[in-house]
Write an enzyme that holds these catalytic residues in place. Sequence first.
Site, PDB file in Angstrom:
ATOM      1  N   GLU A 166       0.826  -1.212   0.000  1.00 55.64           N
ATOM      2  CA  GLU A 166       0.000   0.000   0.000  1.00 55.64           C
ATOM      3  C   GLU A 166       0.854   1.254   0.000  1.00 55.64           C
ATOM      4  O   GLU A 166       1.316   1.699   1.051  1.00 55.64           O
ATOM      5  CB  GLU A 166      -0.913   0.042   1.236  1.00 55.64           C
ATOM      6  CG  GLU A 166      -2.082  -0.910   1.207  1.00 55.64           C
ATOM      7  CD  GLU A 166      -2.993  -0.761   2.440  1.00 55.64           C
ATOM      8  OE1 GLU A 166      -2.650   0.024   3.353  1.00 55.64           O
ATOM      9  OE2 GLU A 166      -4.028  -1.442   2.463  1.00 55.64           O
ATOM     10  N   GLU A 262      -6.201  -7.763  -0.179  1.00 59.51           N
ATOM     11  CA  GLU A 262      -6.526  -7.468   1.221  1.00 59.51           C
ATOM     12  C   GLU A 262      -7.881  -6.790   1.261  1.00 59.51           C
ATOM     13  O   GLU A 262      -8.121  -5.847   0.516  1.00 59.51           O
ATOM     14  CB  GLU A 262      -5.435  -6.528   1.760  1.00 59.51           C
ATOM     15  CG  GLU A 262      -5.486  -6.270   3.238  1.00 59.51           C
ATOM     16  CD  GLU A 262      -4.379  -5.282   3.665  1.00 59.51           C
ATOM     17  OE1 GLU A 262      -3.198  -5.494   3.306  1.00 59.51           O
ATOM     18  OE2 GLU A 262      -4.715  -4.317   4.353  1.00 59.51           O
TER      19      GLU A 262
END
Length: 425
Positions: A166, A262
């Site tokens: 991320e 995720e």
Amino acid sequence: MKTFTQNLLCALVLCTTITNAQTVVDTYGNLTVNGNRVTSETGEEISLAGMSLFWSIAGDVTNFYNAQTVNHLADDWKISVIRAAMGVNESWDGGNGYADGAVGRQYNLDRVEPIIQAAIDKGIYVIVDWHSHDAENYLTEAKEFFGYISDKYGDNDHILYEIYNEPINQSWADIKTYAEEVIAVIRANDPDNLIIVGTPFYSQRVDQASQNPITAYSNIAYTLHFYAASHTGDGPGSLRDNARKAMSTTDGYNGIALFVTEWGTVEASGNGGFNETESNTWINFMKDNGISHANWTVGDKNESSCVVNNGMGVTGLVNGQLTPSGVYVRGKILEQAVTLSIEDLTLAGKEVKVYPVPFKDTLKISSTIHIDSVVLTDMSGKEVFAKETNEMNPSITIPDLVTGNYILSIISNGEMANTVITKIK
Ligand code: MG
């Protein structure tokens, strides 16, 4: 159309039926980007469902990084993908990051490699995740790590490389530059396995990646992350709107393939309330769009995203001591796992696959020969369904058929294969 008696005679005298137990990876092969989808090696649309482990560098939950965890999730939850979230520079509760020198490197390999090996042994996919919010600051370490992993494991279709978990405020241009350097190292060892690239702002801006995707290398997908209790709605700027734009090929978008490495049933913090309604909306969205996904997270911390009750460890996982989110996610993964059961038949010397078995509404047939017709007969001998086809991959949709066992007959050029299949609710 042959009568039931002819079917039965053929079943008894002429035809060979073989059932093979296949693993998920046997069935789907090397995951391959086809347009805006990550498909099976042969181009079949799929939506894999699985779990992500917690950060490998959180010392208090790294006891989940072992084969027992993977084996239980594969056998009992029927996951088709597991994600090893390998921490790079952060560390807490006595853990070490991969970039913390030789000790940190070994600490993380000791956790990640048993997960990779267990996934290979179980025949499921494993996402090897460079779990960082500023991966471009650890480019040297990322190249070394993915060079090592791709050299050692790149011949296995099980391996999926996730090279940047991320990014936060990094621009897509900067992420792309980092990604191309790491991809070059992987592709030198492994020409074909799927590589998944993080996208701006916590992997939420897949639309930005779609405006300028990576074209120097093939088989690249892009990361979408969401937390159902925080990321609701379908309006402009919503995450599902970003995803739709990214997958589209109009208005400057280039139809990229997405992978949800995720997602949470809870708030973006990993905590807060478990939201079943919004989670259902997202799961249906992923299924409808052929997007594979891994839920955050396998762990027993005092966070509502964790699937195991606080402090219960791997024993708690194995004994089903699950949080409300854990109970929900296990059920959803099991629902999707039905599509992974395939029966292999032989017809005219060729392999014919029938799936899912058992089936709910739709039964699919996949072969390399033209199928002339498909017939279902109930166990009393009454024909309940027949369809003429001239396709290699026909499917039949019969939601109103009563649940129970049926004889399926697949006919091609005067030859027939038969098997008993089960219709479920
Ligand atoms: Mg390979």
